[in-house]
Scaffold this motif. Structure first.
Motif, PDB file in Angstrom:
ATOM      1  N   ASN A  29     -26.047   1.859 -14.328  1.00  0.00           N
ATOM      2  CA  ASN A  29     -25.227   0.689 -14.680  1.00  0.00           C
ATOM      3  C   ASN A  29     -24.820  -0.086 -13.433  1.00  0.00           C
ATOM      4  OD1 ASN A  29     -25.285   1.284 -17.452  1.00  0.00           O
ATOM      5  ND2 ASN A  29     -23.601   2.750 -17.217  1.00  0.00           N
ATOM      6  N   THR A  30     -24.711   0.615 -12.322  1.00  0.00           N
ATOM      7  CA  THR A  30     -24.423  -0.009 -11.041  1.00  0.00           C
ATOM      8  C   THR A  30     -25.388   0.561 -10.007  1.00  0.00           C
ATOM      9  OG1 THR A  30     -22.817   1.663 -10.334  1.00  0.00           O
ATOM     10  CG2 THR A  30     -21.969  -0.186 -11.648  1.00  0.00           C
ATOM     11  N   VAL A  31     -25.429  -0.075  -8.832  1.00  0.00           N
ATOM     12  CA  VAL A  31     -26.293   0.416  -7.767  1.00  0.00           C
ATOM     13  C   VAL A  31     -25.900   1.840  -7.373  1.00  0.00           C
ATOM     14  CG1 VAL A  31     -26.988   0.083  -5.360  1.00  0.00           C
ATOM     15  CG2 VAL A  31     -26.795  -1.886  -6.883  1.00  0.00           C
ATOM     16  N   GLU A  32     -24.584   2.107  -7.392  1.00  0.00           N
ATOM     17  CA  GLU A  32     -24.097   3.446  -7.039  1.00  0.00           C
ATOM     18  C   GLU A  32     -24.570   4.495  -8.032  1.00  0.00           C
ATOM     19  OE1 GLU A  32     -22.223   0.729  -7.088  1.00  0.00           O
ATOM     20  OE2 GLU A  32     -22.015   0.492  -4.905  1.00  0.00           O
ATOM     21  N   GLU A  33     -24.855   4.081  -9.268  1.00  0.00           N
ATOM     22  CA  GLU A  33     -25.282   5.024 -10.295  1.00  0.00           C
ATOM     23  C   GLU A  33     -26.804   5.145 -10.384  1.00  0.00           C
ATOM     24  OE1 GLU A  33     -23.463   3.853 -13.946  1.00  0.00           O
ATOM     25  OE2 GLU A  33     -21.450   4.459 -13.318  1.00  0.00           O
ATOM     26  N   ASP A  34     -27.528   4.390  -9.563  1.00  0.00           N
ATOM     27  CA  ASP A  34     -28.981   4.568  -9.504  1.00  0.00           C
ATOM     28  C   ASP A  34     -29.304   6.007  -9.100  1.00  0.00           C
ATOM     29  OD1 ASP A  34     -29.262   1.932 -10.121  1.00  0.00           O
ATOM     30  OD2 ASP A  34     -29.882   1.279  -8.114  1.00  0.00           O
ATOM     31  N   GLU A  35     -30.405   6.517  -9.616  1.00  0.00           N
ATOM     32  CA  GLU A  35     -30.776   7.902  -9.317  1.00  0.00           C
ATOM     33  C   GLU A  35     -32.231   7.976  -8.867  1.00  0.00           C
ATOM     34  OE1 GLU A  35     -30.190  12.374 -11.164  1.00  0.00           O
ATOM     35  OE2 GLU A  35     -30.113  10.642 -12.502  1.00  0.00           O
ATOM     36  N   ILE A  36     -32.450   8.617  -7.742  1.00  0.00           N
ATOM     37  CA  ILE A  36     -33.803   8.804  -7.218  1.00  0.00           C
ATOM     38  C   ILE A  36     -34.354  10.130  -7.759  1.00  0.00           C
ATOM     39  CG2 ILE A  36     -35.186   9.138  -5.134  1.00  0.00           C
ATOM     40  CD1 ILE A  36     -33.118   7.461  -3.630  1.00  0.00           C
ATOM     41  N   TYR A  37     -35.552  10.086  -8.306  1.00  0.00           N
ATOM     42  CA  TYR A  37     -36.169  11.311  -8.809  1.00  0.00           C
ATOM     43  C   TYR A  37     -37.622  11.366  -8.361  1.00  0.00           C
ATOM     44  CZ  TYR A  37     -38.505   8.537 -12.412  1.00  0.00           C
ATOM     45  OH  TYR A  37     -39.290   7.628 -13.071  1.00  0.00           O
ATOM     46  N   GLY A  38     -38.144  12.565  -8.344  1.00  0.00           N
ATOM     47  CA  GLY A  38     -39.499  12.769  -7.855  1.00  0.00           C
ATOM     48  C   GLY A  38     -40.431  13.355  -8.897  1.00  0.00           C
ATOM     49  N   GLU A  39     -41.721  13.183  -8.658  1.00  0.00           N
ATOM     50  CA  GLU A  39     -42.762  13.804  -9.473  1.00  0.00           C
ATOM     51  C   GLU A  39     -43.815  14.404  -8.546  1.00  0.00           C
ATOM     52  OE1 GLU A  39     -44.133  11.935 -13.268  1.00  0.00           O
ATOM     53  OE2 GLU A  39     -43.124  10.159 -12.453  1.00  0.00           O
ATOM     54  N   LEU A  40     -44.294  15.556  -8.927  1.00  0.00           N
ATOM     55  CA  LEU A  40     -45.357  16.226  -8.172  1.00  0.00           C
ATOM     56  C   LEU A  40     -46.668  16.055  -8.926  1.00  0.00           C
ATOM     57  CD1 LEU A  40     -45.365  19.616  -6.420  1.00  0.00           C
ATOM     58  CD2 LEU A  40     -47.017  19.249  -8.256  1.00  0.00           C
ATOM     59  N   SER A  99     -31.696  29.391 -12.177  1.00  0.00           N
ATOM     60  CA  SER A  99     -32.634  29.804 -13.224  1.00  0.00           C
ATOM     61  C   SER A  99     -33.261  28.586 -13.901  1.00  0.00           C
ATOM     62  CB  SER A  99     -31.922  30.682 -14.260  1.00  0.00           C
ATOM     63  OG  SER A  99     -30.858  29.974 -14.885  1.00  0.00           O
ATOM     64  N   SER A 100     -32.486  27.501 -14.037  1.00  0.00           N
ATOM     65  CA  SER A 100     -32.991  26.282 -14.672  1.00  0.00           C
ATOM     66  C   SER A 100     -33.925  25.508 -13.751  1.00  0.00           C
ATOM     67  CB  SER A 100     -31.822  25.383 -15.093  1.00  0.00           C
ATOM     68  OG  SER A 100     -30.950  25.133 -14.002  1.00  0.00           O
ATOM     69  N   GLU A 101     -34.050  25.929 -12.492  1.00  0.00           N
ATOM     70  CA  GLU A 101     -34.927  25.256 -11.537  1.00  0.00           C
ATOM     71  C   GLU A 101     -36.173  26.069 -11.219  1.00  0.00           C
ATOM     72  OE1 GLU A 101     -31.456  22.741  -9.139  1.00  0.00           O
ATOM     73  OE2 GLU A 101     -32.031  24.740  -8.458  1.00  0.00           O
ATOM     74  N   ILE A 102     -36.344  27.206 -11.895  1.00  0.00           N
ATOM     75  CA  ILE A 102     -37.576  27.984 -11.743  1.00  0.00           C
ATOM     76  C   ILE A 102     -38.662  27.293 -12.551  1.00  0.00           C
ATOM     77  CG2 ILE A 102     -38.706  30.182 -12.210  1.00  0.00           C
ATOM     78  CD1 ILE A 102     -36.039  31.563 -11.770  1.00  0.00           C
ATOM     79  N   ASN A 134     -37.147  18.191  -9.670  1.00  0.00           N
ATOM     80  CA  ASN A 134     -35.819  17.614  -9.516  1.00  0.00           C
ATOM     81  C   ASN A 134     -34.735  18.659  -9.714  1.00  0.00           C
ATOM     82  OD1 ASN A 134     -36.366  14.556  -9.282  1.00  0.00           O
ATOM     83  ND2 ASN A 134     -37.632  15.192 -11.017  1.00  0.00           N
ATOM     84  N   LEU A 135     -33.548  18.359  -9.209  1.00  0.00           N
ATOM     85  CA  LEU A 135     -32.443  19.305  -9.278  1.00  0.00           C
ATOM     86  C   LEU A 135     -31.908  19.408 -10.703  1.00  0.00           C
ATOM     87  CD1 LEU A 135     -32.533  18.326  -6.217  1.00  0.00           C
ATOM     88  CD2 LEU A 135     -30.109  18.956  -6.145  1.00  0.00           C
ATOM     89  N   ASN A 194     -29.146  13.892  -7.103  1.00  0.00           N
ATOM     90  CA  ASN A 194     -30.471  14.481  -7.195  1.00  0.00           C
ATOM     91  C   ASN A 194     -31.174  14.356  -5.838  1.00  0.00           C
ATOM     92  OD1 ASN A 194     -32.618  15.695  -8.731  1.00  0.00           O
ATOM     93  ND2 ASN A 194     -33.660  13.718  -8.711  1.00  0.00           N
ATOM     94  N   TYR A 195     -31.665  13.183  -5.503  1.00  0.00           N
ATOM     95  CA  TYR A 195     -32.215  12.915  -4.180  1.00  0.00           C
ATOM     96  C   TYR A 195     -31.625  11.608  -3.653  1.00  0.00           C
ATOM     97  CZ  TYR A 195     -35.696  16.535  -5.059  1.00  0.00           C
ATOM     98  OH  TYR A 195     -36.326  17.734  -5.324  1.00  0.00           O
TER      99      TYR A 195
END
Length: 332
Positions: A162-173, A199-202, A234-235, A248-249
């Motif tokens: 909704n704002t620039v501060e709320e932008d989220e960087i995410y990755g793909e492999l 455990s949710s990141e395995i 991603n985290l 996240n990143y």
């Protein structure tokens, strides 16, 4: 009416005070078992196998190391013995002296299926003997090092907030699974040098999917992992972490990923282990030992060992986020 109110208040007081009582649960302690944590790889580096002992469910201390074992791995292709010596904290180690000594990756689809079971887990044999809990135990396990695809790229985009501060960087492999059945992988990610190890990141993949599938029998050409696998680097951020401002990143972060090949038995072990680690809530399944690929070879060792023995080929790639990635409409 006054008496009814008086009795009701008394009952509420009794109920409230009873909720403050401390209940000590005296659970019977089962016999100790040995846990095998044996993950070998094809790198020119020290290989480690860890042996520790189980402890009580409510115990908080570090599990005791098993220090007096004889540990060796038999290279059944070249008829060589790799003797592992005790280091510390339950770790037994062996270091290849030359590049030629590094462990062999099996070339598929059909070489060296010595026992004809189609699993190809017979390149390396683990043998352990140890006096444990006043018993002489002996056990073994088998593995191969399966093929692993290269990582084509790690790609980042920005999910618009909704704002620039709320932008989220995410990755793909991006990587492509091979043609052929039953390729299994464990994908590990490090953010700024820290392994994502909840455990949710395995992140596990069976061919191109997160769980067991028949895609390996269907694919006629190398095929990219599907989005649930690609986005798994991603985290996993809890609500509390989000409230504390965990991101996240961000620009400036370094990201490093490895794909570790696995045998099917190791994949099943890790899948069940991940479920056990995240087990909880009202409808949680009962706790139980995860099935192991460690085999007792004498009577005293029956039921005395759990864990896993596996070999991995590893591919890797790193990336640093130097500038804000382009926007994408996809929401995590």
């Amino acid at each position: 009416m006054k008496n009814l109110i008086k009795y009701t208040s008394l009952i509420l007081i009794l109920l409230t005070s009873s909720c403050e009582d401390i209940i000590n649960v005296d659970l019977e302690t089962g016999r100790p078992q040995i846990i095998v944590d044996g993950w070998l790889n094809n790198k020119f580096e020290t290989q480690r196998i860890r042996l520790i002992s189980t402890i009580g469910y409510f115990d908080t201390e570090t599990p005791p190391a098993v220090e007096n074992a004889t540990v060796r791995v038999i290279d059944q292709v070249n008829n060589k013995t790799l003797n592992f010596t005790y280091d510390k904290d339950g770790y037994y180690t062996w270091t290849p002296t030359t590049l030629e000594d590094t462990l062999i990756v099996r070339q598929r689809p059909g070489d060296f299926d010595r026992d004809g079971d189609g699993l190809y887990d017979n390149y390396y044999k683990l043998e352990v003997s140890v006096n444990f809990d006043n018993k002489d135990l002996a056990f073994e396990s088998y593995t191969s090092l399966e093929r692993v695809p290269p990582i084509d790229s790690i790609f980042f985009q920005t999910s618009k907030g909704n704002t620039v501060e709320e932008d989220e960087i995410y990755g793909e492999l991006f990587a492509k699974d091979f043609v052929g059945p039953a390729d299994c992988y464990w994908i590990k990610t490090w953010k700024n040098g820290n392994l994502l190890n909840k455990s949710s990141e395995i992140l596990l993949a069976f061919d191109i999917t997160p769980g067991r599938s028949d895609f390996g029998n269907i694919l006629t050409e190398p095929t990219a992992f599907i989005p649930p696998v690609r986005l798994g680097i991603n985290l996993s951020i809890s609500e509390d972490e989000e409230n504390r401002g965990e991101k996240n990143y961000e620009v400036g972060d370094s990201v490093y990923c490895e794909i570790h090949s696995m045998t099917e038995k190791a994949f099943d072990f890790m899948s069940r282990s991940r479920s056990a680690m995240s087990n909880g809530g009202l409808f949680a399944t009962p706790l139980a030992n995860v099935p192991t690929n460690i085999i007792a070879t004498n009577q005293d060792a029956e039921g005395m060992v759990i864990g896993v023995f596996n070999g991995s080929a590893i591919s890797s790639k790193g990336y640093r986020i130097n500038t804000k990635p382009p926007y994408d409409n996809r929401q995590l």
